[in-house]
Design a protein around this motif. Structure first.
Motif, mmCIF file in Angstrom:
data_model
loop_
_atom_site.group_PDB
_atom_site.id
_atom_site.type_symbol
_atom_site.label_atom_id
_atom_site.label_comp_id
_atom_site.label_asym_id
_atom_site.label_seq_id
_atom_site.Cartn_x
_atom_site.Cartn_y
_atom_site.Cartn_z
ATOM 1 N N ASP A 160 0.837 -1.199 0.000
ATOM 2 C CA ASP A 160 0.000 0.000 0.000
ATOM 3 C C ASP A 160 0.874 1.253 0.000
ATOM 4 O O ASP A 160 0.459 2.303 -0.475
ATOM 5 C CB ASP A 160 -0.892 -0.018 1.238
ATOM 6 N N GLY A 161 2.084 1.095 0.554
ATOM 7 C CA GLY A 161 3.053 2.177 0.447
ATOM 8 C C GLY A 161 2.945 3.246 1.509
ATOM 9 O O GLY A 161 3.852 4.065 1.658
ATOM 10 N N THR A 162 1.860 3.270 2.245
ATOM 11 C CA THR A 162 1.696 4.368 3.201
ATOM 12 C C THR A 162 2.646 4.253 4.375
ATOM 13 O O THR A 162 3.022 5.245 4.973
ATOM 14 C CB THR A 162 0.268 4.407 3.771
ATOM 15 N N GLY A 166 8.390 6.068 1.628
ATOM 16 C CA GLY A 166 7.827 7.009 0.665
ATOM 17 C C GLY A 166 8.884 7.510 -0.304
ATOM 18 O O GLY A 166 8.584 8.238 -1.224
#
Lengths: 221, 221
Positions: A160-162, A166
């Motif tokens: 999801d990358g959150t 980043g």
């Protein structure tokens, strides 16, 4: 087993006719009749291979996803030497596979976007596309690592990358996070460029030049 | 002039009904009858505002393109101080505007992809999308420059990208080439991420985190 081969071929021919119908009339234009006409066979024969219209439509989605995957690099994995010319060319091939080349592939891309549009309200189509995208992400991570090294488990939990860093530089995050972030970004970039090539806004060569510029720092790595 | 306002509103209501029909049945499901039913008005009234079915479909494409543009930053331009907080936030807003937020926007995105799929065989739809994408690229270049400076003419002649440096660093190419390459890449990335958010493969927050990571080096600039 010539009979089995024949069956698989018949199914594929029917799916190709289905794609023609979807390209020309959209998914709602699909009926046993319209697909039979496009394939030049009887309605009964279509029904013999696909008992329901919705199964036919789903099979068309599966096959278009498979054909995209088949266009990707073969046999490439992280077992080759990190940074080897083979690993780099497998990663390049992976990135370039997003870009439709020629009119036939643009028609294929149009059918693909028709499925994408329909996925918003059709969970079965959405599931097929999501499963394919997960497999694509995993392959991307694997190929990135074959170029840049790192062999911990891919942290696809964080797909999801959150929760990741980043960032795409090496200054933070584990190898897994860096590889995942890199692959996610390249895949999204490939999808966006594919759309522009399909609409003739950009040449395939130009899309590949943009992707190549992203590969450059890795190769120099 | 209340009467004119009323006319514009009626047209917009009809276009919203058109989008519903496209979402549920595709472009080939569009008829005066289906749109009138969705809008809860008479067929005659639809025909009063849109004399032909194809004009209605094209107007739906124009309005969906306009609504995407309206979601972008307003009044931002390169006249503010390079690197000012205002310029950075305008560029951020531009990038984030690609990402659909909420169910309504995902339905809008589905309609959008239906038009994109159709553009492969419909030159009029393709022209509307291409003109919009050109305007988006120009805005992206302008906003990038407001953040990073540089004021030569944007080299959109090279929008194809093949003649540019192909890189995104400052080590080669004119300001115009660097700005163009950066904007092209961010726009493609935004389009790819939008697709993943629409398909619920990725949260809007995660897509924004990926875009934010691309903005970071500029802000530190």
């Amino acid at each position: 087993m010539p009979k089995i081969v024949d069956h698989a071929q018949r199914r594929t021919e029917i799916v190709h006719a289905l794609w023609q119908v979807i390209y020309l009339k959209g998914i709602d234009g699909v009926s046993f009749r319209s697909v039979a006409e496009a394939a030049g066979i009887s309605i009964g024969r279509v029904q013999h291979y696909f008992p329901s219209r919705s199964e036919l439509i789903l099979e068309g989605c599966r096959q278009i996803v498979d054909s995209a995957e088949a266009a990707g690099p073969e046999g490439a994995d992280a077992s080759s030497d990190p940074g080897s010319a083979e690993a780099v060319s497998a990663l390049r091939e992976f990135c370039f596979a997003f870009i439709p080349a020629g009119e036939t592939m643009c028609i294929g891309a149009s059918v693909w976007y028709t499925y994408v549009a329909r996925a918003v309200m059709d969970e079965q189509i959405a599931d097929i596309i999501r499963a394919s995208d997960r497999a694509t992400l995993e392959l991307g991570i694997r190929l990135y690592r074959a170029v840049c090294g790192g062999d911990g488990d891919a942290e696809t939990d964080d797909a999801d990358g959150t929760g990741g860093t980043g960032g795409t530089d090496d200054s933070g995050g584990t190898d897994g996070e860096v590889a995942t972030a890199w692959a996610m970004r390249m895949i999204a970039l490939g999808k966006g460029l594919a759309q522009e090539v399909m609409l003739d806004e950009r040449s395939a060569a130009s899309a590949k030049a943009i992707l190549e510029a992203e590969l450059e720092p890795l190769v120099a790595h």
